[in-house]
Structures are given as C-alpha cells and as structure tokens.
Design a protein around this motif. Structure first.
Motif, short mmCIF file in Angstrom:
data_model
loop_
_atom_site.label_atom_id
_atom_site.label_comp_id
_atom_site.label_asym_id
_atom_site.label_seq_id
_atom_site.Cartn_x
_atom_site.Cartn_y
_atom_site.Cartn_z
N SER A 317 -3.84 -5.78 -3.25
CA SER A 317 -3.06 -4.92 -2.17
C SER A 317 -3.74 -5.34 -1.02
O SER A 317 -4.54 -5.55 -0.17
N SER A 323 4.03 -7.46 -2.77
CA SER A 323 4.13 -5.92 -3.00
C SER A 323 3.83 -5.65 -4.63
O SER A 323 3.89 -6.80 -5.41
N GLU A 325 3.14 -3.03 -7.55
CA GLU A 325 3.38 -1.49 -8.12
C GLU A 325 2.47 -1.64 -9.44
O GLU A 325 2.79 -2.56 -10.49
N SER A 341 5.65 -8.30 -6.95
CA SER A 341 6.79 -9.05 -6.15
C SER A 341 6.08 -9.90 -5.11
O SER A 341 5.73 -9.41 -4.01
#
Length: 401
Positions: A317, A323, A325, A341
């Motif tokens: 992160s 990105s 999720e 992503s």
C-alpha cells in the motif's frame, strides 16, 4: 469489499520463518527435477488444486491398507455425505468437472442402458442443455463431453422467464445454472426461477456450484431448493485435487451412477464415465473432508487468511502507481485476495511484468492477472504459514523498483 466480522482488526501473529529453508519443503519435486513454487493464486488446477488436511490424509492412509467393494463404498460414503448435508443423495466423482459430465449424461440417457452405452452419440435422445447467454463460462465445455449441445437463451444484456420458456422444446434434456454467491446479477434468472420453470416442464436442473463451499449451508442449498444434480469440487475443502461430488435427488443421482466408472465394471454397461476413475482412498477422504468442513472453526480459518492478506496489503500500500483492493469476503472458494491495479506510466512496470518477475525469482512465486475480475491477483488460500512474508517482500521490492 470487506469481511465485516470480528476479525477485521485482528493483528494475527505468525512465527517468522523461511519456508524455503524448512527441511523437506518441495524436496520430492526437486528429486524429479521440477521446481516447487509458492502458490499465491489459490486452489487452482494450474498448480495442482489444494493441500489435503491432516484429517483427510490420515483417513486416506487408513483406507489404503485394505480393499473393499468400491460400489458399496461409494454408496455408503455418498449416503453419509447426503445425511450430513441434509440432501437426498450424493455421489463422489473425480472432481466437479466429472460431476458435470456425468450429470449431463444422466440427463440425456436417463434409465436407458442402451443410451448409456451409446453416448456420446446422442441419436434418438434429447441432447440440448439450456444455459443463459450471460452465464457462458470457461468450464461449460464439460457439458459437451457426453455429447450434449449447449443452447443459449437470453442475450448479453440479460434473460427473462419468457426467454427460457421459448427455448424449451422436445430436444431439451436439462437446464444448466452457474452458481456464484459472490456475484449478484439482477439481469440473469435466479436459480429459483430456473428450477420453477424446469419443474413445470419435468426437466432436471444441473447446477455448477464447484466452489460454493462457504458458508457451509451452500453445500446443500441448491439441492434443497430443488436442483436435481449439483456439482462441487472437494479440493476446496481439503481433499485431493482429483475429487469432487454431485448431490441432489435420489432419482437423478442414481442416474449419474449408471454412467460412472464403477457401473462400467459392476454392471458391464460401457458408459462414458469409465476414464473418470476415483480410488477408494479418495472416496474415504471426501467423506472425511465433508465432516471436517462442516464442523471446523471457520472463524479461525478466516482469521488466518485475513492476517496473511493484511501483511501483504501493508507491504504494497502507498507505492506510487499501485492501487490495492482487498477482498475479505469469505463466501465461496476464491477468498481473501488482493487485487493490484498498476499504472505502468507511474510505476514503470506492468501487471504482466510483475507476474513474470515473481515467477522468475527463487523460489518462484505464482500469481496472475485475474481473467475474471481484472487486476493482478494475489491469493491467500494456497500460502503456507510464513510464505506471506516472502511474497510481501518480493512484491514490494519489484513494485518499488
């Protein structure tokens, strides 16, 4: 996507270890000249399914020392599984794909031994399996193996009950439904709608519920709703990769059995299921796995998966161009995944290149760009304790350049 349970904020601690240095890790593969890998995808055929649990391994080892009539073992083990799931009948197969092949054969041949022996030649029998166009998927190929023709109804935009009614004719052998408790699509008919229309026309419903093993109620759900033959892959609950089962009504599971490998030998009727053999150890293993799965502490299982996911999530992160999720929904079999992503113009590397570099490392780490949901998938189900640390370090190093 969030699990939303009491373990969301649990900082579950693992003992730091190097799984590659552990005695015996992958040594049998080294002896064969095959490089063992870290499985950061999940319970996939590509990497050999899943790991058997200690309980299942013990049951299979105990089964190895003696012989039994396999037809009787199948019947007794299937009966035990049916009782545990609260359904009429069950039959153990060589994976969910075999369950679908045998179910398709049963739908076409029914109780006619001449037809059983004639398949995959479907001359003289209904041979069309109806499937919603929006439910076409990679594994519907298994429905063709017995000789059936797949007939689409509805459109890419969705399906109505009138579409299904219009598709049914005297060549219809069964209706097929793909169960996925994670994905809710209001534009396709529900399994309840499909079953209701099938019953009106006296047609069986085949459900592919291969990975719908959690919540555990899902393992009997579709049969209780009225589906006649429901296929599951038991690799998702700790059996060998090559095992599965079909559950449903006594009438239709008996017809599945007529096409099986054991019927080929026991009744000397040359059905198409002969190559889909399963051994006595696997039969015992499936029964043991179902019992274990229905009684285990799933909150503890989920907590361990969540801790692994959280460890990798924290490591990747905040990296520019990436990105993240986190999927903490425990429903089904493909659970606890990170989807990354990657903006190549910012990160300087593409998702496919990250997958390739992980695979080229030592030890190889297998991930993938998910063909169904998009994004790079890092799965937790196939990771041994401690391997999440290796994945996190290698993945972060690659992404940071």
């Amino acid at each position: 996507r969030s699990y939303g349970g009491e373990f969301d904020n649990l900082d579950y601690q693992f003992t730091r270890r190097d799984p590659m240095a552990e005695t015996g890790w992958g040594d049998i593969y080294d002896e064969l000249g095959v490089t063992p890998v870290i499985n950061a995808i999940g319970s996939v055929t590509l990497l050999g399914g899943s790991q058997t649990s200690p309980t299942v391994r013990d049951a299979m080892e105990r089964a190895n020392g003696a012989y039994v009539p396999l037809a009787e073992l199948q019947d007794k083990a299937g009966g035990l599984i049916a009782d545990m799931l609260g359904v009429e009948s069950a039959y153990i197969t060589s994976g969910a794909a075999s369950a679908l092949v045998l179910s398709t054969a049963a739908a076409m041949a029914r109780d006619n031994d001449d037809f059983v022996a004639q398949l995959p030649d479907t001359t003289g029998m209904p041979n069309e399996i109806l499937i919603q166009k929006k439910q076409r998927y990679h594994y519907d190929r298994t429905l063709n193996f017995a000789g059936a023709k797949l007939i689409e109804y509805g459109t890419d935009e969705g399906t109505s009950e009138d579409d299904l009614e219009a598709a049914i004719n005297d060549q219809t052998a069964a209706l097929h439904y793909v169960a996925n408790e994670k994905i809710k699509d209001s534009s396709v008919l529900t399994v309840e709608q499909v079953i209701a229309i099938a019953k009106k026309h006296d047609l069986p419903v085949i459900v592919d519920a291969a990975g719908q093993v959690y919540p555990t109620e899902n393992m009997g759900k579709y049969a209780k709703l009225g589906a006649d033959m429901v296929a599951y892959g038991t690799k998702y609950i700790g059996t060998p990769h090559s095992a599965g089962m079909v559950v449903g009504t006594k009438t239709w599971i008996n017809r599945v059995r007529l096409n099986s490998f054991i019927s080929f030998e026991e009744r000397r009727v040359r059905g198409i299921g002969r190559p889909q053999k399963i051994d006595r150890q696997e039969v015992v293993g499936v029964a043991a796995a179902v019992r274990e799965w229905l009684t285990m502490n799933h909150e503890e299982r989920i907590a361990r998966l969540d801790a692994k996911l959280t460890h990798i999530e924290r490591a990747v992160s905040g990296i520019p161009g990436v990105s993240v999720e986190a999927d903490r929904d425990p429903t089904g079999a493909s659970v606890f995944n990170l989807f990354l992503s990657i903006d190549e113009s910012v990160a300087g590397i593409s998702e496919d290149e990250v997958v390739a570099r992980l695979k080229d490392g030592d030890p190889p780490i297998w991930t993938r760009v998910n063909p169904y949901f998009g994004g790079m998938q890092v799965g937790m189900v196939g990771l041994n304790d401690g391997e999440e640390q290796v994945v996190a370090e290698r993945l972060a190093a690659i992404l940071k350049g």
